[in-house]
Scaffold this motif. Structure first.
Motif, short mmCIF file in Angstrom:
data_model
loop_
_atom_site.label_atom_id
_atom_site.label_comp_id
_atom_site.label_asym_id
_atom_site.label_seq_id
_atom_site.Cartn_x
_atom_site.Cartn_y
_atom_site.Cartn_z
N ASP A 101 41.77 59.32 28.80
CA ASP A 101 40.78 59.11 27.74
C ASP A 101 40.04 60.13 27.84
N GLU A 102 39.69 61.01 26.74
CA GLU A 102 38.94 62.18 26.49
C GLU A 102 37.99 61.78 25.60
N GLY A 103 36.69 62.12 25.99
CA GLY A 103 35.68 61.78 24.98
C GLY A 103 34.40 62.52 25.39
N GLU A 104 33.36 61.91 25.02
CA GLU A 104 31.89 62.53 25.06
C GLU A 104 30.92 61.46 25.69
N ALA A 105 29.72 62.02 25.97
CA ALA A 105 28.76 61.13 26.60
C ALA A 105 27.30 61.66 26.27
N VAL A 106 26.27 60.90 26.03
CA VAL A 106 24.93 61.30 25.73
C VAL A 106 24.31 60.46 27.02
N PHE A 107 23.46 61.04 27.54
CA PHE A 107 22.33 60.33 28.68
C PHE A 107 20.96 60.52 27.86
N SER A 108 20.21 59.66 27.99
CA SER A 108 18.67 59.75 27.56
C SER A 108 17.74 59.22 28.59
N ARG A 109 16.66 59.65 28.90
CA ARG A 109 15.56 58.88 29.68
C ARG A 109 15.02 57.79 29.02
N ALA A 110 14.62 57.97 27.50
CA ALA A 110 14.40 56.94 26.94
C ALA A 110 15.24 56.09 26.41
N PRO A 111 15.00 54.80 26.15
CA PRO A 111 15.88 53.89 25.73
C PRO A 111 16.83 54.26 24.49
N ILE A 112 18.21 54.02 24.55
CA ILE A 112 18.88 54.10 23.18
C ILE A 112 18.71 53.03 22.33
N THR A 113 18.37 53.04 21.12
CA THR A 113 18.27 52.08 20.15
C THR A 113 19.25 51.86 19.09
N ALA A 114 20.35 53.01 18.98
CA ALA A 114 21.43 52.79 18.32
C ALA A 114 22.37 53.91 18.44
#
Length: 272
Positions: A101-114
């Protein structure tokens, strides 16, 4: 504020676990506010993960559960073990190399709201390797999209049509960053790179007060092996902003100079 992008190659990469350790240690030291990853794989036949690491934000419309060897989940857990907390989201787009399953990811120090699940390709066939999706997350009042585009000259799924979809969606946000593998060489005129510029987006590399040569691919890689310039240096991994931003520096990372190579791509680290 630091932003980073890397096409990870993840589970496909030789010495994967050792390279993942190098990457996680780098993130734990640099602690970019946001980092975006492409080719974030898991084995489709692997058992379910169970409990996701802290900070996981499920992406709307993702019907593929996290598996035990999911690369993003492993990175999140390893960072957590080092006392470094990120919020993160993962979106698969297609079957990669017949088994992932190939995909993408995003990591954030601040909370993700959407989060946004954006289909870029005309095809929506999960088994078709040309299917393209983009994952966008909102942190604070800024949107960050992790991008893995098709190729300019692809007759079935050309870059231009995918860019129109992405540009309209991301451009509607007050402020947006696009981070990833654009599969468009910045040194080639009249193709994808120039189309992005004409659309009003700002290349943070060109805005940077300090920058290196920017090349993230220096050998033939999958997707480019049949190109006439397959082995030429390419600046295809880029970070774009929807408006002009003050960029202090743009640096290639994981290219074997300051940091070891961890993928068939190097990454980009910018400081705003």
């Amino acid at each position: 504020m630091k932003l980073l992008t890397l096409n990870t190659h993840s589970l496909i990469e030789p010495d994967y676990e050792a390279k993942r350790e190098i990457f996680v240690n780098f993130i734990a030291v640099e602690q970019p506010e946001v980092f975006a990853l492409q080719e974030v794989n898991q084995t489709a036949a692997a058992p379910l993960l169970g409990d996701a690491p802290a900070g996981y934000y499920p992406c709307p419309g993702n019907r593929v559960p996290l598996k035990a060897d999911n690369h993003a989940a492993a990175v999140a857990r390893m960072l957590e073990q080092r006392g470094v907390h990120y919020y993160w989201s993962w979106l698969p787009a297609k079957v990669g190399y017949d088994i992932y399953d190939e995909g993408e990811a995003v990591f954030s120090r601040a909370p993700i709201t959407a989060a946004e699940n954006l289909l870029l390709s005309k095809t929506n066939d999960y088994s078709n390797w040309k299917t393209r999706r983009t994952l966008g997350v909102c942190a604070g009042d800024v949107w960050y999209y992790t991008v893995h585009m098709g190729w300019w000259k692809d007759e079935e799924e050309p870059f231009a049509a995918q860019w129109e979809t992405l540009s309209q969606a991301a451009g509607a946000k007050q402020t947006a960053f696009l981070l990833g593998d654009f599969n468009s060489e910045a040194d080639v005129r009249g193709e994808g790179y120039d189309l992005i510029l004409r659309s009003g987006w700002q290349d943070t590399y060109r805005l940077a007060q300090q920058r290196d040569d920017g090349y993230t691919v220096v050998q033939a890689i999958d997707g480019w092996r049949d190109a006439p310039d397959a082995a030429a240096k390419k600046r295809i991994d880029q970070i774009w902003c929807s408006r002009a931003a003050a960029v202090k520096s743009s640096r290639v990372v994981f290219n074997g100079l300051q940091e070891p190579q961890v993928s068939d791509h190097a990454g980009i680290l910018i400081e705003l």
